[in-house]
Scaffold this active site. Structure first.
Site, mmCIF file in Angstrom:
data_model
loop_
_atom_site.group_PDB
_atom_site.id
_atom_site.type_symbol
_atom_site.label_atom_id
_atom_site.label_comp_id
_atom_site.label_asym_id
_atom_site.label_seq_id
_atom_site.Cartn_x
_atom_site.Cartn_y
_atom_site.Cartn_z
ATOM 1 N N ARG A 167 0.848 -1.193 0.000
ATOM 2 C CA ARG A 167 0.000 0.000 0.000
ATOM 3 C C ARG A 167 0.888 1.249 0.000
ATOM 4 N NH1 ARG A 167 -3.498 -3.587 3.046
ATOM 5 N NH2 ARG A 167 -2.348 -3.190 4.966
ATOM 6 N N PHE A 188 -10.636 -5.834 -6.136
ATOM 7 C CA PHE A 188 -10.617 -6.605 -4.885
ATOM 8 C C PHE A 188 -10.175 -5.659 -3.756
ATOM 9 C CE2 PHE A 188 -9.377 -9.367 -8.444
ATOM 10 C CZ PHE A 188 -10.378 -10.313 -8.429
ATOM 11 N N ASP A 222 -15.328 -4.434 -5.242
ATOM 12 C CA ASP A 222 -15.295 -5.599 -4.363
ATOM 13 C C ASP A 222 -16.686 -6.218 -4.369
ATOM 14 O OD1 ASP A 222 -13.086 -6.518 -2.038
ATOM 15 O OD2 ASP A 222 -15.128 -7.241 -1.679
ATOM 16 N N SER A 223 -16.750 -7.516 -4.079
ATOM 17 C CA SER A 223 -18.062 -8.163 -4.061
ATOM 18 C C SER A 223 -18.658 -8.175 -2.658
ATOM 19 C CB SER A 223 -17.946 -9.590 -4.599
ATOM 20 O OG SER A 223 -16.988 -10.294 -3.857
ATOM 21 N N ASP A 249 -5.622 -7.471 -6.518
ATOM 22 C CA ASP A 249 -5.226 -8.181 -5.289
ATOM 23 C C ASP A 249 -6.305 -9.214 -4.946
ATOM 24 O OD1 ASP A 249 -3.934 -8.932 -2.983
ATOM 25 O OD2 ASP A 249 -4.644 -7.211 -1.802
ATOM 26 N N CYS A 262 -1.835 -14.249 -3.452
ATOM 27 C CA CYS A 262 -1.568 -14.665 -2.073
ATOM 28 C C CYS A 262 -1.801 -16.170 -1.926
ATOM 29 C CB CYS A 262 -2.436 -13.877 -1.089
ATOM 30 S SG CYS A 262 -4.186 -14.085 -1.363
HETATM 31 N N1 SAH Z 1 -6.350 -5.286 -1.275
HETATM 32 C C1 SAH Z 1 -7.070 -5.487 -0.040
HETATM 33 C C2 SAH Z 1 -7.262 -6.947 0.275
HETATM 34 C C3 SAH Z 1 -7.995 -7.741 -0.793
HETATM 35 S S1 SAH Z 1 -8.632 -9.279 -0.224
HETATM 36 C C4 SAH Z 1 -6.347 -4.740 1.086
HETATM 37 O O1 SAH Z 1 -5.244 -4.223 0.871
HETATM 38 O O2 SAH Z 1 -6.895 -4.673 2.183
HETATM 39 C C5 SAH Z 1 -9.614 -9.835 -1.507
HETATM 40 C C6 SAH Z 1 -10.975 -9.156 -1.642
HETATM 41 O O3 SAH Z 1 -11.581 -9.672 -2.817
HETATM 42 C C7 SAH Z 1 -11.977 -9.403 -0.528
HETATM 43 O O4 SAH Z 1 -12.376 -8.156 -0.011
HETATM 44 C C8 SAH Z 1 -13.186 -10.099 -1.198
HETATM 45 O O5 SAH Z 1 -14.427 -9.615 -0.720
HETATM 46 C C9 SAH Z 1 -12.999 -9.714 -2.631
HETATM 47 N N2 SAH Z 1 -13.506 -10.634 -3.655
HETATM 48 C C10 SAH Z 1 -13.400 -11.975 -3.718
HETATM 49 N N3 SAH Z 1 -13.851 -12.460 -4.895
HETATM 50 C C11 SAH Z 1 -14.276 -11.381 -5.614
HETATM 51 C C12 SAH Z 1 -14.817 -11.193 -6.906
HETATM 52 N N4 SAH Z 1 -15.019 -12.225 -7.729
HETATM 53 N N5 SAH Z 1 -15.092 -9.949 -7.323
HETATM 54 C C13 SAH Z 1 -14.889 -8.885 -6.503
HETATM 55 N N6 SAH Z 1 -14.356 -8.994 -5.275
HETATM 56 C C14 SAH Z 1 -14.048 -10.217 -4.833
#
Ligand code: SAH
Length: 394
Positions: free
Chosen positions: A206, A225, A247-248, A297, A337
């Site tokens: 970040r 994400f 995000d979903s 991510d 990850c």
């Molecule tokens: N970058 C963030 C962490 C991401 S974790 C940070 O720095 O805090 C991954 C995220 O992807 C989660 O919030 C989850 O809700 C979301 N997610 C999972 N599958 C998804 C999809 N198909 N479309 C959109 N979001 C998704």
């Protein structure tokens, strides 16, 4: 003491101090869940003390490779003390950090994060589950924290034959917390958030996005994400013109929007989209949209090596779409990850996505997890989080 005898030739990984014994390596022996066992080679040589897990493919996780070591309360206290002291030595400038990172800290399956004076722990394997009370008491004593919340609800618990458990294990108090990182304020909730409440492992990345935004003056940033918008805050605080976060999870996006306000950032410069990233990326491509910087991510698409092939296709697809949305000079910050996908494979996937998108990319930087999530030479799986910063060539 129960003895687990390995098959001939299966002693090598323990001799290299890798802490896992798979079911297929065992010739004979068994024990109760979490019970301490002695692991011997086929010819009866001592290899390790470990915790037995009858229902897991990872049948034994090693506590120690020293025959003289007793696995008792003092062992756990001392191992925890050293893990915590390592973080103090790292001098991390945040009030949220990982104190114990499982196998990398010699405590397989245990994760402990500290948020201010609240500890949040995940007991992810039969061994640490059995020693839970000893570990909880030692953690409070060593940190001086008055409370510990248990978030043993990761899906991997099922592989260990353990039910999901959440709630206060010691003390109690509020579950909402304000994390400080890089001078930003990030609200989270240890009971409701993902993992222990936050993705502390992405702290450095970040900061990296923030620095690039300042230097390259990204006008349009796409944060895929986004969870609670850590990268979105990073980009806007770095001077980005506009950030689109996808995000979903509705609650995550609500927190993301609140986090912008907490940092005095302008909501008019932000768009939040509650949708599937795959669908949104496809839509943006069909609309001819462009973004100067894109963060990808995704969640763990390959929890274990068995999922690697399908996950590789999914990673490639989102990276290919993201490359199509970059103008020349645009920058992709892409992560994985998944423990089941190694660094080399990840690089190959991203390279082939670029090639499919017709993009020639310059790798500006390789990224990894923050230092309080260490990897060790004996346990390469600890390097689960990897990332690349790639600029589309002019
Ligand atoms: N970058 C963030 C962490 C991401 S974790 C940070 O720095 O805090 C991954 C995220 O992807 C989660 O919030 C989850 O809700 C979301 N997610 C999972 N599958 C998804 C999809 N198909 N479309 C959109 N979001 C998704």
């Amino acid at each position: 003491m129960k003895i687990i005898r390995l098959k001939p030739g299966k002693e090598r990984s323990l001799q290299r101090r890798h802490p896992w014994v798979f079911d297929g390596a065992i010739a004979k022996g068994g024990a109760d869940a979490g019970e301490t066992v002695r692991v011997d080679s086929a010819d009866g040589q001592f290899l390790a003390w470990g915790a037995y897990s009858p229902s897991s493919k990872i049948r034994v996780r090693a506590w120690s490779f020293d025959q003289a070591q007793r696995i008792d309360s003092a062992f756990f206290r001392d191992t925890l003390r050293r893990a915590i002291a390592l973080r103090e030595r790292m001098g991390i400038a945040s009030n949220g950090l990982r104190l114990v990172h499982g196998e990398s800290d010699g405590l397989p399956g245990l994760v402990v994060d500290r948020y201010g004076d609240t500890l949040v722990a995940q007991f992810g394997a039969a061994g640490v589950e059995r020693w839970k009370d000893v570990i909880a008491d030692a953690l409070l004593e060593l940190t001086g924290c008055p409370r510990l919340y248990e978030r043993s609800d990761a899906s991997s618990r099922a592989l260990e034959g353990l039910p999901a458990v959440t709630g206060w294990l010691r003390g109690d108090g509020p579950t909402a917390f304000e994390l400080q990182e890089h001078g930003w304020r990030l609200g989270l909730d240890i009971a409701l958030g993902h993992k222990t409440g936050y993705y502390l492992d992405q702290r450095d990345s970040r900061g990296t996005l923030h620095d690039y935004t300042k230097r390259l003056k990204f006008a349009q940033v796409l944060n895929c994400f986004s969870y609670t918008g850590g990268f979105s805050v990073a980009a806007l605080a770095g001077g980005a013109g506009h950030v689109t976060s996808i995000d979903s999870s509705g609650p995550a996006l609500e927190q993301a929007s609140a986090n912008l306000l907490l940092n005095g950032l302008n909501p008019a410069q932000a768009t939040f989209i509650d949708a599937d990233v795959n669908a949104s990326l496809r839509q943006f491509v069909s609309e001819g949209r462009q973004f100067d910087a894109i963060v990808l991510d995704p969640p763990k698409l390959a929890p274990t090596a068995a999922h690697a092939e399908r996950a590789a296709r999914a990673y490639k697809d989102i990276n290919r779409l993201a490359f199509k949305l970059l103008p020349p000079g645009g920058v992709l910050f892409t992560f994985s990850c998944s423990g089941g996908i190694g660094v080399e494979l990840f690089h190959k996937i991203v390279a082939s996505a670029a090639s499919d998108a017709g993009v020639d990319g310059a790798v500006l930087q390789r990224l990894g997890g923050a230092c309080d999530h260490p990897m060790t030479t004996a346990f390469p799986e600890g390097e689960y989080l990897k990332g690349l910063v790639i600029m589309k060539k002019l």
